[in-house]
Design an enzyme around this catalytic site. Structure first.
Site, short mmCIF file in Angstrom:
data_model
loop_
_atom_site.label_atom_id
_atom_site.label_comp_id
_atom_site.label_asym_id
_atom_site.label_seq_id
_atom_site.Cartn_x
_atom_site.Cartn_y
_atom_site.Cartn_z
N ARG C 41 0.83 -1.21 0.00
CA ARG C 41 0.00 0.00 0.00
C ARG C 41 0.86 1.26 0.00
NH1 ARG C 41 -2.76 -0.77 4.69
NH2 ARG C 41 -1.19 0.65 5.53
N ARG C 111 11.82 -14.37 18.41
CA ARG C 111 12.44 -14.15 19.73
C ARG C 111 12.78 -15.43 20.47
NH1 ARG C 111 8.25 -9.65 22.00
NH2 ARG C 111 9.00 -7.89 20.75
N CYS C 151 8.44 -4.89 25.05
CA CYS C 151 8.74 -3.64 25.77
C CYS C 151 8.73 -3.81 27.29
CB CYS C 151 7.76 -2.54 25.37
SG CYS C 151 6.02 -3.03 25.37
N GLN C 178 0.76 -0.14 31.63
CA GLN C 178 1.47 0.13 30.39
C GLN C 178 0.83 1.24 29.56
OE1 GLN C 178 2.38 -4.65 30.10
NE2 GLN C 178 2.72 -3.45 28.25
N SER C 181 1.04 3.90 23.76
CA SER C 181 1.86 3.77 22.55
C SER C 181 2.34 2.34 22.36
CB SER C 181 3.05 4.73 22.61
OG SER C 181 3.85 4.45 23.74
N GLU C 204 0.67 -10.50 26.50
CA GLU C 204 1.73 -9.76 27.18
C GLU C 204 2.26 -10.49 28.41
OE1 GLU C 204 2.51 -6.97 25.69
OE2 GLU C 204 3.80 -5.86 27.06
N LYS C 207 4.44 -13.35 27.38
CA LYS C 207 5.75 -12.89 26.91
C LYS C 207 6.66 -12.54 28.09
CE LYS C 207 4.06 -10.72 22.62
NZ LYS C 207 3.69 -9.40 22.08
N HIS C 244 6.13 2.64 30.52
CA HIS C 244 5.53 1.51 31.23
C HIS C 244 5.98 1.51 32.69
CE1 HIS C 244 3.98 0.18 27.54
NE2 HIS C 244 4.66 -0.92 27.32
#
Lengths: 352, 352, 352, 352
Positions: C41, C111, C151, C178, C181, C204, C207, C244
């Site tokens: 795009r 990861r 993050c 958190q 953004s 989250e 993770k 955060h």
């Protein structure tokens, strides 16, 4: 269901406006929701599953049990409220009207059609008679389309109407600070509005400048003559959930003062109050004397969100008088006014 | 310390405006902070202890080592910036001026005195010459008082000045959406502004309507003739940390269009730009063409917070043209303009 | 361009993380952005047009002139930073690595691959050596994939590492608050978070509970042995733009007190500090003694957003010690750490 | 007034908690407000003038007509609710009790007194019997003091009680995200909390860690044996108006799973439900299965703000189980529980 109850469908029932219709129609004395319609994605699914309910009262019991259907004529009801997105509302609403349904819409598509009433009951309830012309012209039998204005226009015209009646209005300059719920869901991303103001809402200024003229116009000879008032609008989005604030200045034909303007607003009663419509606020316009009111969080729920609140009435050095108006944008400014429009239309025989 | 550096004191150094002075003067090429003065409660204490530092850069090293003194003449400096609360600023500033200090104040107390310049360098830098008259009239020897306007007035007049110069202004209607930092600290309680707008800021509308006329007035025959423009202001507090938004409509003496207005604003350069003052933004007025700018969070820091940003220039159906102005209220709207006022005054010989 | 500069491409350059890469790499002493790649795009369009720039500094000059290309090998660069959405990142990153590019990714896809380093330079810089094994195993020649954690995991492990080194950690209970953004753009609708907290962020917690173990693990015999620490995470979204917050409790192998823990954190220095990497904060962990710090708005930008701030260190009645950690989630928690990972990899010869 | 109605006074009636008492007691079936007392500054003034009403329903009619009196025995009532500031509550409450008034207080002063019940009716309603001992010990005739816990402790213990009953609790780790209304008025300055989190609330952690033990303790032999549970609290202030969120982990004596814990919570009924107290929620603990509930704005008003909502029940890798609790901090967490405490005390004969 009593024999006097009217069966009601909601088009776009899963969206933000649709959810408000579902919420506000719970326990309505005249209307009973019998159909919830939405897009193909939702059709066939239980309503609580299809709608991501975002209001802070629970889903009404009745709706909890219903399934969503497609937005096509054939719904088991006589009246449909439309909260459809404007990208699809136009032809769907016309199809329902042609099929004999009373269509009371919050969408913008037909608002400015010559033969469609753009109604706020306290402002121009008599405009509903254009429906006779609409039916004739479009060949509708029992069906019709009636609309309510854009949210920010409703708050504005509720305040302008008594002023126009008493003093005559020549010019209106209005700057709005509008709530996030006006943008629907998902609407404004949080990252755009946190610690911010957005000085632009697509088409909003144009709607306010044009719809106001139709609302304050006169119904005569089967047509609506738009008002000659000049309106200038600047529209902003602010970090508020519900409740549109509007800073208004007006120039008048007849002189008045703060007290005179306050009285005209405070004493205003319209058709809904005369007729005792179920959704009619006792005081369509509440005037507050404190220096720092209205405020969205404190005043938006006045009279169940159906009254607008005016404050800070004072002379304007540039035009004549200025003041601030606050209205609940998704109740008085959308679903609530649409429901009261249907109430009015019923009393005028258009739902028979 | 170079021999050309000027020693500077800050009155009200622990308050919100005072902290901005301390922050912005770090590393200033001409001025060096040598005295931090505040109320009795703070006097004698180390600055980092006396000031509850609220800015998001650390306290400058120099200030970290200083102790707070009382706001009384005798400070080791030639120039004082005043961020004093208006409840005490009047006599203190006068005492400093009488004692020979150059007083550059952000407080409202002396703004409208006939013999005190109310300065925004890009708008009316030449008004500083009224200081000669002030000294004579008040019997000040080296000292004087110069002031900057209210925060919302600075943003407004920065945009009005080039328009007035090119097209002549007759009327201005402005509605503001002002940031919380404008109320100082502790200022507005969070419970009042969360999910809310406050349609009232004490005295603010009056300040905008009056100060603007002095700023746009003419210096002639040792007096400042106030402008005959008519200004109407409606001021609101919104949920934004820094950055005042203003929706402005103007009626003009000479006709122009969107492009003409944008060019006049965009090309504006004033004394600070000519003189290359340290705090002068290259572009005092930035004009943006996007439909949704300016925005407080995106534009308040333009040119270190010293430029104002104008957007949404378009015709106004009621007056002639309308647009939106954004300025950083505690930098351009307060301490930053005060510092640039002092820079200007130095170039004009008033600090010699 | 100096001959020692490394040409850099950014995958997903128009997105939220991609924009941070573009912003942070402006003026980088070692890396020069020569390619901006995104989806079909955007491909072919000028970058300022394709990216809805959401950061509050202007688009860097260089990027302003560039056009967006497709995310396919063939880009004119040696190193690519990937800010790709995880729905597409996996195979694209592998293709680039296979084609000889150094891939330094912020995406989650690789990861937890056994042969891919999950790196925070101050925490486990030595894990980069797994790249040798990765190249051998996957048949990559010059290319490789290196990743940084989620993050919230970065902030957590930055604080845990010195504690683990000094006292040994057995258990970690962490509750996060958190910033918005972290959800990218458009991310969280404003109507969902205004006057609200969301107690859930997809994946989250998982993770944080898993990535932490890899980060605190040991590189030995060409493999990374995950740590045996037990981690429990509760993740919430709050009404904050960046930064955060994490409330952490830990049980330790060796006893310590508030002062001991503070010292271990305050004195921590890692590989980036030793090597003097361009993005290395002087103090990777800043410890504050005030009772009410860290705070997102006051501390997120410490050392250009690359330091984490720890405060409120005190004994925990249930585990051993508790404290609060704050990190800038899109700088230290994403693009900034990725860039420093690349800096580290260069010093270790992996970009030769 | 019916002869069964009990006359009620409110101490600290103009403050934030006092206003909630006034609001919630409107139309109470048992209690009628006959006295509004506050500090000298307010005494003698009409209530609507003395109280800056901050709630979003209008001031009740009755209160609108009343004048404020001093907080001294002699008030025309039998029961006083105290929302006094803790700086003055101690001796005033004791004076009222000594003078024969039933004192039901939200203030912290007497909470931890050995002979004063710290009550949440669903948690430890039987503790009210300590009043017999209190009267004897203090020589009170008809009067007494009963208290409710700190707001965050109420929500926590409402959720812990059924868990303790079914499975036994050994340890509790809780991290709170508390609403702004918990800080009273003016409370938290907007500049401190906009785009921010405050990781500290004075004394709050200590209150949660200690009050919980008294609440979950046993009444035996005229004394309250505190529970041996260990509690660790981390308290934060977030940008929410009403509704405290708490992320809780617990270690249990008996094993259970998500379903077992959910059922224990969902089926919990206490004394208020058995007795049918007017303010009793039907379900004191509502358990939600959605992954992203509870949320303050969506759940705080459940059962008129008197139910707490628990969600996200899942195993905890560090302790045994974890979940999120939400309670309305100024209704269930303050005035509402105090009123229900008085209702309970009446049914137990303490108001006779």
């Amino acid at each position: 269901m009593s024999k006097h109850e009217i069966k009601v469908g909601i088009l776009g029932a899963t969206g933000a406006v649709g959810q408000r219709f579902v919420q506000l129609l719970e326990n309505h004395p005249w209307f009973r929701v019998t159909a919830l319609a939405a897009s193909e994605r939702s059709a066939g699914r239980p309503y609580p599953e299809a709608a991501v309910w975002r209001l802070d009262t629970p889903i009404p019991e009745a709706a909890r049990e219903m399934s969503v259907t497609l937005c096509e004529p054939g719904l088991d009801c006589d009246l449909v409220f439309s909260g459809l997105d404007s990208s699809v509302a136009g032809p769907i609403e016309a199809a329902f009207a042609a099929a004999g349904y009373a269509v009371v819409s919050n969408s913008k598509n037909h608002r400015m059609d010559d033969d469609v009433p753009l109604l706020v009951p306290e402002v121009n309830g008599d405009h509903c008679r254009i429906i006779d012309y609409q039916r004739k012209r479009r060949g509708y039998d029992r069906g019709f389309i009636a609309t309510n204005p854009n949210c920010s226009t409703i708050g504005l015209t509720m305040a302008l109407k008594p002023i126009a009646d008493h003093f005559g209005i020549r010019q209106v300059a209005v700057t709005t600070m509008q709530a996030l719920s006006g943008a629907g869901y998902p609407g404004v991303p949080s990252l755009e509005i946190l610690d911010n103001v957005l000085p632009y809402i697509g088409e909003e200024e144009d709607k306010m400048e044009r719809e106001t003229l139709k609302l304050l116009g006169r119904f005569r000879d089967n047509r609506i003559e738009h008002s000659g008032i000049v309106v200038s609008a600047q529209c902003n989005r602010v970090h508020v959930q519900d409740g549109h604030m509007e800073c208004v200045s007006v120039s008048l034909e007849k002189e008045t003062d703060t007290k005179g303007l306050a009285e005209a607003l405070r004493n205003h009663r319209g058709l809904p109050q005369e007729l005792g419509l179920p959704f009619a606020p006792r005081h369509p316009v509440i005037v507050r004397d404190e220096p720092d009111r209205p405020q969205p969080r404190m005043d938006r729920d006045a009279e169940n969100g159906m009254a607008v609140t005016v404050g800070r009435i004072r002379p304007c050095p540039v035009l004549d008088m200025k003041f601030v108006v606050l209205s609940h944008n998704t109740i008085r400014g959308a679903a609530g006014t649409a429901i009261m429009n249907a109430e009015l239309l019923r009393t005028q025989g258009y739902l028979d």
